[in-house]
Every structure is written in C-alpha cells, then in structure tokens.
Design a protein around this motif. Structure first.
Motif, short mmCIF file in Angstrom:
data_model
loop_
_atom_site.label_atom_id
_atom_site.label_comp_id
_atom_site.label_asym_id
_atom_site.label_seq_id
_atom_site.Cartn_x
_atom_site.Cartn_y
_atom_site.Cartn_z
N TRP A 1 0.30 -1.39 0.08
CA TRP A 1 0.08 -0.30 0.14
C TRP A 1 1.10 1.52 0.34
O TRP A 1 0.77 2.12 -1.13
N ARG A 2 1.58 1.25 1.24
CA ARG A 2 2.56 2.31 1.34
C ARG A 2 3.52 2.83 -0.17
O ARG A 2 3.92 4.23 -0.35
N TRP A 3 3.89 1.61 -0.72
CA TRP A 3 4.72 2.04 -1.90
C TRP A 3 3.64 1.68 -3.20
O TRP A 3 4.61 0.87 -4.23
N ALA A 4 3.01 1.57 -3.60
CA ALA A 4 1.87 0.96 -4.41
C ALA A 4 2.34 0.01 -5.44
O ALA A 4 2.74 -0.08 -6.90
N LEU B 1 19.63 1.65 0.84
CA LEU B 1 18.67 1.37 1.50
C LEU B 1 17.36 0.93 0.87
O LEU B 1 16.38 1.05 1.46
N GLU B 2 17.15 1.99 -0.18
CA GLU B 2 15.86 1.81 -0.92
C GLU B 2 16.22 1.31 -2.47
O GLU B 2 17.42 1.68 -3.01
N ASP B 3 14.80 0.59 -2.61
CA ASP B 3 14.91 -0.38 -4.46
C ASP B 3 14.90 0.93 -5.48
O ASP B 3 13.63 1.78 -5.18
N GLU B 4 15.63 0.46 -6.36
CA GLU B 4 15.95 2.11 -7.43
C GLU B 4 15.18 1.31 -7.74
O GLU B 4 13.66 2.45 -9.00
N ARG B 5 14.28 0.05 -7.90
CA ARG B 5 13.69 -0.29 -9.02
C ARG B 5 11.75 0.43 -8.40
O ARG B 5 12.16 0.23 -6.84
N ALA B 6 10.93 -0.07 -9.13
CA ALA B 6 9.28 0.24 -8.37
C ALA B 6 9.10 -1.10 -8.21
O ALA B 6 9.08 -1.99 -8.32
N PRO B 7 8.21 -1.20 -6.64
CA PRO B 7 8.08 0.05 -5.99
C PRO B 7 8.92 0.13 -5.20
O PRO B 7 10.07 -0.58 -4.60
N LEU C 1 3.37 0.46 -16.43
CA LEU C 1 3.34 1.96 -15.80
C LEU C 1 4.66 1.78 -14.47
O LEU C 1 4.23 0.95 -13.40
N ARG C 2 4.96 2.99 -14.12
CA ARG C 2 6.70 2.56 -12.97
C ARG C 2 5.80 4.22 -12.12
O ARG C 2 5.35 4.66 -12.45
N VAL C 3 5.43 3.57 -10.89
CA VAL C 3 4.63 4.12 -9.83
C VAL C 3 6.05 4.07 -8.69
O VAL C 3 6.11 3.76 -8.09
N ASP C 4 6.52 5.61 -8.03
CA ASP C 4 7.63 5.31 -7.47
C ASP C 4 7.31 7.15 -6.52
O ASP C 4 6.87 8.15 -7.19
#
Ligand SMILES: [Zn+2]
Ligand SMILES: [Zn+2]
Length: 597
Positions: free
Chosen positions: A99-102, A241-247, A588-591
């Motif tokens: 939910w948080r990162w769609a 610490l963050e994934d570059e790929r969506a999500p 569709l990439r949701v960032d």
C-alpha cells in the motif's frame, strides 16, 4: 444434459486465500486445502497452486477463509506445500508496504521469503537468551562524525533480551559487526546479499527461532524474528537502503513501521540525518558537534572567468598533497542532471526563488526544473539579464589538471572504468569516492562544482549532496589525519556548505524540514511520479483526477510522465489504489516519494 461429476468434499474442508507469485496478478484467489496437506499450513506458508492452467507458487494470506469467493465444493485444491514463508506479522508488514509504495504484494512477500525452500512442517523452537542491559532503553538518533566507527555505537544499542535487527548498507562494516558480536557471545544471523542462497535460507530459518541479532542490508528488514526488541539503522541516508526499481521501498521506513507494530525500539546511527529520521525519532539525544575533517570553501564567483573549476586555492592544495606523498580525489559529477546557468555579469547561479532548484531558460523566462515556477530572465543578485551555461566535462578537466601539475600523474575515473590507476590525482564522477585504490592516504577530496549537486532538480538534493560530502570525508579519515575537504561553490552560504564547514550536519535537516513542510513535500505530504507508456500514464491520471484529495500535475513528455500530490502520505497511498486497471494497459512505473521530481 448430465451434471458434471464432482468429487465429494467434506463441508468442513479448510479454504485458504493464496497470493500467486506473479507480479502482474494483483489479487489473491481461494483454494481448498486437502487434509493431507493441512499440517503446517498457516499465513505466510508457500504453496503450489494452479492458476490459468499454470502451476505457480504463492503465499497463504488467510489459512481459514470463512466466506470463499466461490462455493467451497467448486474450488480448486492446493497442489503442494512448497516451503515455510514469512511469519504472519511480516505478511501484514508486506501488505502495508504494498500500500505504502503502490507495488505488487508478491514483490514484498518474495523479499521476505527464503531464496531456497525451508521445510514447512517443522515449527521453529523458540530460543531465549539474556545479555547485559543495553545502554539505551528507548529509540534514539545518534549523530557521529563521518569517520567514526558506527559499530562501536551499534554495540551499545543491541537489546539484552529478544532479537535485534541491524540494517547497514555497508557490507564490509556489517561483516565486521557480525564478527565482533559473535566474539561477545551473541547469536548472529547474517542476511547480506553477498551470501549464497543456501546460506541465506539457513540464516532465515535460524532467525525464526529468535534471540539473535540479524545483520544485513535492505532486505534484512523482512527477517522473520518473532521477538523483535530493537531495530538499528546505520547510515539511513544511504541510497542503497532504497530500491531503485519500483516499488521504490525504503528499508528505513519499513524498519520504523515494523518497530511501531512490534513495540520495538528503533535507533538510527548516522553522520547526516535526513528529515525522515528527524520526523521518526525527534531530535538527537545530544547535539554535540561531531568532528569533521578541515573544510575549505572556495567561492568560485571570485575566480577569473573560465577558471572557476580550477581555483588557485585548489592548485595549491593539490601540490601540497602531492609533495607529501598523498593522493587527491576530485569529484565532478556530470550526469546531465542539472543544467546550471550563471549570470554573465556577476557569476551568480540562476535558481528558483521558491524552492532553490536550478532553472532553465525558456522563451517566456526561467523555469524551475523542480517546481515549474517561472520568473523573468533577470539575475536576482545584480539584475543582469544575460546568462551562460556552465558545463565542462571530466575529460577536459583531467587535461587541465595534468597541465596544471606537470610532475603529477592524473587519472580519470567513472563508474565504467575497469582498472583505477594508482595516480597522484584521481578525477571523476562520484564513483571515484568509492573507487580510490587503497595504499596511499587521501590528503584532499575536492568537489569541483558542488552547485551541480546543491541545485539538482530532485526533492532530496540537499540531503544527497551532504551524503556525498560524508563519503568524501570518510576517504580522508579522522580530522587528526590532517586531510582537507575542499568545496568549490558559488553558494558559500548554502546550508550544505555551512553544515560541513561547521561540523553541524543537522543544519541541513532543519532547513529541509522547514522547506518541505512549507511546500507540502514528503514526509509532510504525499508525492508520487508516474512514468511509462503514455496510454497507461494517461489512464492512471484520469483515474486519479476523480479522487478529490489528489492534485495531478501533467502528464508531460507526450503523456509519459506525471506527478501526483496529496496533502498527506496516507491520502496518496489510498488514492494510488485506484490505478490498478491502468497497469493492464501498458508499462507503468509508480515512484512514491520520488528522488527526482
Ligand atoms: Zn522551484
Ligand atoms: Zn548577476
């Protein structure tokens, strides 16, 4: 017509809801659970089911469905139990993250599962252990100097009972921590991505028994300990610490949410706290001034035109370091991210009045590349109206440096350089910061054009610029080593420059917090960038325009990109649940919380 024959099934057959491990499938399906398989199947267990004629893996989301989507007797059966999977609380955490990162739930469940199979019918036997009490009994933000050893602080934060999770983006440092804690009699689980699938699966299985310290990078945030007491995030600003790929999920955010749910403490240990860390943990316990290396600021507005990149102070420092046998590292980021315009009369950079980002010249004025504000083509400093672009490349600067220092060896480095030479001077993109060969002390780290970082059209530009300075400072070692961090800038009063010069990293987070709160940017508001095929982006924008909490900016670039804003993160995440159908139309990439934008 004869009725099709069905196998008779007992009325009390268990039904489970299964999320297939297929990213394009955004929903779960119900299956009957044969009695022969029922043992050991609970929420999180990985099973095999049939879906659209294929046999696929999936996770049990509900092991006792009360109202199946179709009548129980018509349900297909679970074919096999494959492996143990994430415990129920981690499955819930994955749902929150989806939910948080769609993003697709399956992506998070996969990250939370062992890479190889782990027998599902053997329940882990819970362990307990007691150690001397930790020095902190509540969550804390600890700010240290760039060259300080974070592990020394982490030791004092590990819980005395139950399990501790340590997220550290630096694999070498976390391997050292694992060895040190093992020496102190701790049970340590290493969940770093440099380990083999078999090792990771065994470590994952052991973590289920609790009473351990799990150490690893981003993915360790999902480790299955049942008795979490403390979570420690080291270098929370680090991009890995963050994934570059969506999500584009961030392990710091997952750690904070997981701790909240488990009633565990969360600590962050870093030389440069982000706004997100301040919002999650409040002010650091002590505002002691950490010792940064000596910082020299060069105001390049004072340099002769055309020489701004190789100021005379820099030349002097390069010679001093070469004469003492040390190495110099020069950073010049040229990734086309910021097109800087400087006033031809006074040298001042053109920036957005509202948000401070770089601007571009257009027929109707100067337009901000971050917030789209337009203003007349006039220098805010001297009212001049002529600007020129500032853009020399690494290769040319390498030649200029070589001419300036005829007795020194100069080598250019970027992310694609295969072998880095043992040169007196290394010049390159930020990749040079972690590619300098060991062996010689680094006496100078120079950022030839820091403004490129400070004005980048990204929401987190200031924090990312400060993080680059942290990495530069780490190359120099402790202040006592005598190295110099040299910053060339046309904005000597910028908070990032001030923070490094005065050893006051919180200056940046304080300024960012005020700015983002005023503009309603994350974490004070919700923002997401949509990109991909125009048909999908446009459909998503149309769906979101129907939600009254949402502001849609765009689409731009022929429908390939749009920005979505809400006044709160919760509203944004709720709204993004409306674009499910747009995914079916095209890529569709949701960032969420975009780094760019
Ligand atoms: Zn702006
Ligand atoms: Zn001017």
């Amino acid at each position: 017509m004869p009725r099709p024959r069905r196998r008779s099934r007992k009325l009390n057959t268990r039904v489970c809801r299964v999320q297939p491990d297929v990213p394009a499938i955004h929903r779960a399906f119900d299956y009957a659970l044969p009695d022969a398989l029922a043992r050991g199947v609970h929420v999180g267990t990985i099973v095999r089911v049939q879906l659209h004629g294929r046999r696929v893996r999936g996770w049990v989301l509900d092991a006792g469905v009360v109202a199946p989507e179709v009548e129980g007797a018509r349900l297909r059966e679970v074919l096999a139990v494959v492996s143990a999977g994430p415990p129920p609380d981690v499955v819930d955490l994955c749902r929150w993250a989806a939910w948080r990162w769609a993003g697709p739930l399956a992506r998070f469940l996969r990250a939370a599962s062992p890479p190889n199979t782990v027998p599902a019918d053997v329940e882990p036997e819970l362990e307990t252990a007691m150690y001397p009490p930790a020095s902190h009994t509540h969550g804390a933000l600890v700010v240290l100097a760039p060259a300080d050893d974070a592990n020394a602080v982490v030791h004092s934060l590990v819980a005395s009972e139950g399990s501790t999770l340590v997220l550290d983006p630096d694999p070498a440092r976390s391997a050292r921590l694992a060895a040190e804690l093992t020496d102190h009699g701790r049970e340590v689980i290493e969940l770093r991505s440099d380990r083999s699938p078999a090792e990771l699966s065994a470590a994952w299985d052991r973590a289920r028994a609790g009473a351990c310290v799990a150490v690893g990078g981003r993915t360790a945030a999902w480790a299955p300990m049942p008795d979490l007491e403390a979570v420690i995030v080291v270098d929370e600003a680090d991009e890995s610490l963050e994934d570059e790929r969506a999500p584009t999920w961030n392990a710091r955010e997952v750690a904070v949410e997981r701790s909240r749910r488990a009633g565990a403490r969360v600590h962050m240990v870093t030389p440069a706290p982000t706004v997100d860390a301040l919002v999650a943990l409040g002010e650091p316990e002590q505002r002691v001034r950490p010792r940064w290396p000596r910082v020299t600021v060069v105001d390049t507005r004072d340099e002769a035109p055309g020489q701004a990149l190789l100021a005379s102070v820099l030349a002097d420092e390069l010679r001093r370091v070469r004469d003492s046998g040390g190495r110099s590292v020069c950073v010049l980021n040229r990734r086309g991210r910021a097109r800087l315009l400087a006033c031809r009369d006074c040298g001042e950079l053109a920036r957005c009045e509202l948000c401070g980002a770089t601007v571009q010249e257009r027929a109707d004025g100067l337009i901000c590349s971050r917030c789209d504000t337009v203003r007349p083509v006039v220098c805010l400093h001297c009212h001049g109206s002529r600007f020129r672009a500032v853009r020399p490349g690494v290769a040319r600067v390498r030649d200029d440096l070589a001419a300036l220092l005829p007795r020194a060896s100069v080598a250019a480095v970027d992310a694609t350089t295969t072998e880095v030479l043992d040169a007196d001077v290394l010049i390159g993109t930020e990749a040079v910061l972690h590619r300098a060969p060991p062996g010689r002390p680094v006496g100078l780290v120079a950022f030839l054009e820091l403004d490129q970082e400070l004005l980048a059209p990204r929401a987190r530009a200031a924090e990312q610029a400060l993080w680059l300075l942290v990495r530069g400072a780490r190359l120099l070692g402790p202040r006592e080593a005598g190295g110099v961090l040299l910053l060339q800038t046309r904005m000597p009063k910028h908070e990032v420059v001030v923070a490094a010069r005065d050893g006051e990293p919180l200056v940046v987070a304080d300024a960012e917090r005020a700015r983002r709160r005023a503009l309603g940017w994350p974490p004070f508001g919700g923002a997401a960038e949509l990109s991909g095929e125009a048909v999908a982006v446009i459909a998503a924008c149309d769906a979101l325009r129907g939600v009254d909490t949402v502001t849609v900016l765009g689409p731009v670039d022929n429908g390939k990109r749009a920005l979505v804003r809400c006044t709160t993160v919760d509203e944004l995440c709720d709204a993004l649940m409306n674009i499910e159908t747009a995914h079916a139309l095209g890529r569709l990439r949701v960032d969420v919380d975009p780094r760019r934008a």
